[in-house]
Design an enzyme around this catalytic site. Structure first.
Site, PDB file in Angstrom:
ATOM      1  N   HIS A 142       0.830  -1.220   0.000  1.00 53.97           N
ATOM      2  CA  HIS A 142       0.000   0.000   0.000  1.00 53.97           C
ATOM      3  C   HIS A 142       0.864   1.270   0.000  1.00 53.97           C
ATOM      4  O   HIS A 142       0.444   2.309   0.503  1.00 53.97           O
ATOM      5  CB  HIS A 142      -1.000   0.003   1.170  1.00 53.97           C
ATOM      6  N   SER A 162      -3.073 -11.974 -10.551  1.00 50.13           N
ATOM      7  CA  SER A 162      -3.568 -12.588 -11.784  1.00 50.13           C
ATOM      8  C   SER A 162      -4.040 -11.501 -12.743  1.00 50.13           C
ATOM      9  O   SER A 162      -3.869 -11.620 -13.960  1.00 50.13           O
ATOM     10  CB  SER A 162      -4.717 -13.543 -11.476  1.00 50.13           C
ATOM     11  N   GLU A 209      -7.643  -1.353 -14.952  1.00 49.58           N
ATOM     12  CA  GLU A 209      -8.152  -1.663 -13.601  1.00 49.58           C
ATOM     13  C   GLU A 209      -9.080  -0.548 -13.120  1.00 49.58           C
ATOM     14  O   GLU A 209     -10.155  -0.801 -12.586  1.00 49.58           O
ATOM     15  CB  GLU A 209      -6.993  -1.742 -12.591  1.00 49.58           C
ATOM     16  N   ASP A 240       1.815  -4.022  -9.243  1.00 53.29           N
ATOM     17  CA  ASP A 240       1.692  -5.371  -9.807  1.00 53.29           C
ATOM     18  C   ASP A 240       2.163  -5.400 -11.254  1.00 53.29           C
ATOM     19  O   ASP A 240       2.860  -6.327 -11.679  1.00 53.29           O
ATOM     20  CB  ASP A 240       0.234  -5.838  -9.745  1.00 53.29           C
TER      21      ASP A 240
HETATM   22  C1  GLA Z   1      -2.773  -4.550  -4.903  1.00 47.54           C
HETATM   23  C2  GLA Z   1      -2.700  -3.408  -5.905  1.00 47.54           C
HETATM   24  C3  GLA Z   1      -1.321  -2.748  -5.902  1.00 47.54           C
HETATM   25  C4  GLA Z   1      -0.855  -2.405  -4.499  1.00 47.54           C
HETATM   26  C5  GLA Z   1      -1.065  -3.580  -3.545  1.00 47.54           C
HETATM   27  C6  GLA Z   1      -0.785  -3.230  -2.115  1.00 47.54           C
HETATM   28  O1  GLA Z   1      -1.949  -5.600  -5.292  1.00 47.54           O
HETATM   29  O2  GLA Z   1      -2.999  -3.870  -7.196  1.00 47.54           O
HETATM   30  O3  GLA Z   1      -1.343  -1.607  -6.734  1.00 47.54           O
HETATM   31  O4  GLA Z   1      -1.486  -1.249  -4.034  1.00 47.54           O
HETATM   32  O5  GLA Z   1      -2.389  -4.093  -3.620  1.00 47.54           O
HETATM   33  O6  GLA Z   1       0.564  -2.989  -1.930  1.00 47.54           O
END
Ligand code: GLA
Length: 348
Positions: free
Chosen positions: A21, A113, A147, A159
């Site tokens: 986060h 995923s 997203e 991610d």
């Molecule tokens: C998810 C989100 C990321 C990031 C994480 C927490 O995976 O897709 O962008 O914020 O939570 O670190």
């Protein structure tokens, strides 16, 4: 030579070693790409139509004309339509294609995923159109618009960047403020990183994820700053609850990422474990993204002797991560994870 008639692209899921986060808060994270991922096989079609098949969803199909992606139909189809629409919005070339999508990253399980799906789709569609390579940050931004706008999850860029930039035997230190991405050797000797499924699935769009993101924005607004990157401990202490707790997590988690890099560089895996535990306590108590199932999975890892264990990714379910010392056996159902190569076009 004209554009290829057929291409295959692969994009991996990810494990975030530490730095949770922090991405949408201009902070630091230390993820690595894993071996599991999503493969997209694309073949050119004679018309500007996309005809997609999801092998892991009982061969469900979707078919639409390029330019006619909206409205967002939900589920995996939103990702395919969103990727096509966002690539086109960026002015990138697209061709009509049949797409066959398959993967081995569990869905909604904290191993990204969705990022693997977005990145593999982008690479396959761009390669089929013979487009120039899109660099990591702009490519990650295109995927994150999918997203945000098509799936309704206000996720950051962690991610996608982990999937795009992954390297064998390394985690990637990502600085979301400066944009610098640096590999950090992740070689643990006889120690192992494992993931364990909490059994609980999440959808970021429906979990508390968007609420956490809104709370961080509210904290910035209250402090008159653009990003929590600019917050210090004194400023944070002036915030009301729960904004103060959210901001404190981000502030301290950034420090833990740097401490984890130092621990990896000195092979101090006990210290790395302690940092994973501290990250988990903060995500549970300050950021409040843990659940009873996640706590049970973390407890199983700890009682098996994990030096550290923590909730992974956005939280609210999914897999948890554990660091096992050489002499400790991981609990049943846990799977070892190792850093692997990033997204790539396999065949063209
Ligand atoms: C998810 C989100 C990321 C990031 C994480 C927490 O995976 O897709 O962008 O914020 O939570 O670190």
């Amino acid at each position: 030579m004209g554009p290829p008639e057929r291409v295959t692209a692969f994009a991996p899921g990810r494990v975030n070693l530490i730095g949770e986060h922090t991405d949408y808060n201009g902070g630091l994270a230390l993820p690595f790409a894993i071996d599991a991922g999503v493969t997209v096989r694309a073949s050119a079609l004679g018309e500007r139509r996309i005809s997609a098949l999801a092998a892991d969803f009982e061969d469900e199909r979707d078919s639409f004309m390029l330019g006619g992606e909206a409205p967002s139909p939900g589920g995996w189809r939103s990702f395919v339509r969103g990727v096509c629409a966002e690539l086109a919005a960026e002015g990138l070339p697209l061709r009509g294609a049949t797409l066959e999508i398959s993967g081995d990253v569990p869905v909604g399980a904290g191993l990204s995923s969705s990022a693997a799906l977005e990145v593999a789709l982008c690479l396959a569609l761009l390669a089929l159109a013979d487009a120039d390579v899109v660099p990591p940050w702009p490519l990650a931004r295109i995927c994150s618009r999918v997203e945000n706008e098509w799936v309704g999850a206000q996720t950051g860029l962690l991610d996608q960047l982990a999937s795009i930039c992954g390297r064998d035997r390394a985690a990637m230190l990502i600085d979301f403020h400066t944009g610098v991405i640096e590999p950090v050797a992740l070689q643990l000797g006889a120690w192992r990183l494992v993931t364990l499924d909490s059994g609980e699935r999440h959808e970021h769009a429906g979990s508390g994820y968007n609420e956490r993101r809104a709370e961080c924005e509210a904290a910035c607004a209250a402090l008159g700053i653009a990003s929590l990157h600019d917050a210090d401990a004194e400023m944070i202490s002036r915030l009301p609850s729960p904004l103060a707790q959210r901001a404190l997590h981000v502030f301290e988690e950034n420090g833990r990422v740097l401490a984890a890099v130092a621990a990896l560089r000195t092979n101090d895996f006990e210290e790395l474990g302690a940092l994973l535990d501290a990250s988990h306590a903060s995500l549970r108590d300050l950021y409040e993204v843990s659940t009873a199932e996640v706590e049970a999975a973390v407890a199983r890892l700890k009682s098996a002797g994990a030096a550290g264990a923590r909730v992974l990714g956005g939280g609210f379910g999914g897999h948890v991560l554990g660091l096992m010392p050489p002499d400790a056996a991981a609990p049943a159902g846990a799977a070892e994870v190792r850093p692997g190569a990033g997204a790539r076009v396999l065949e063209r």
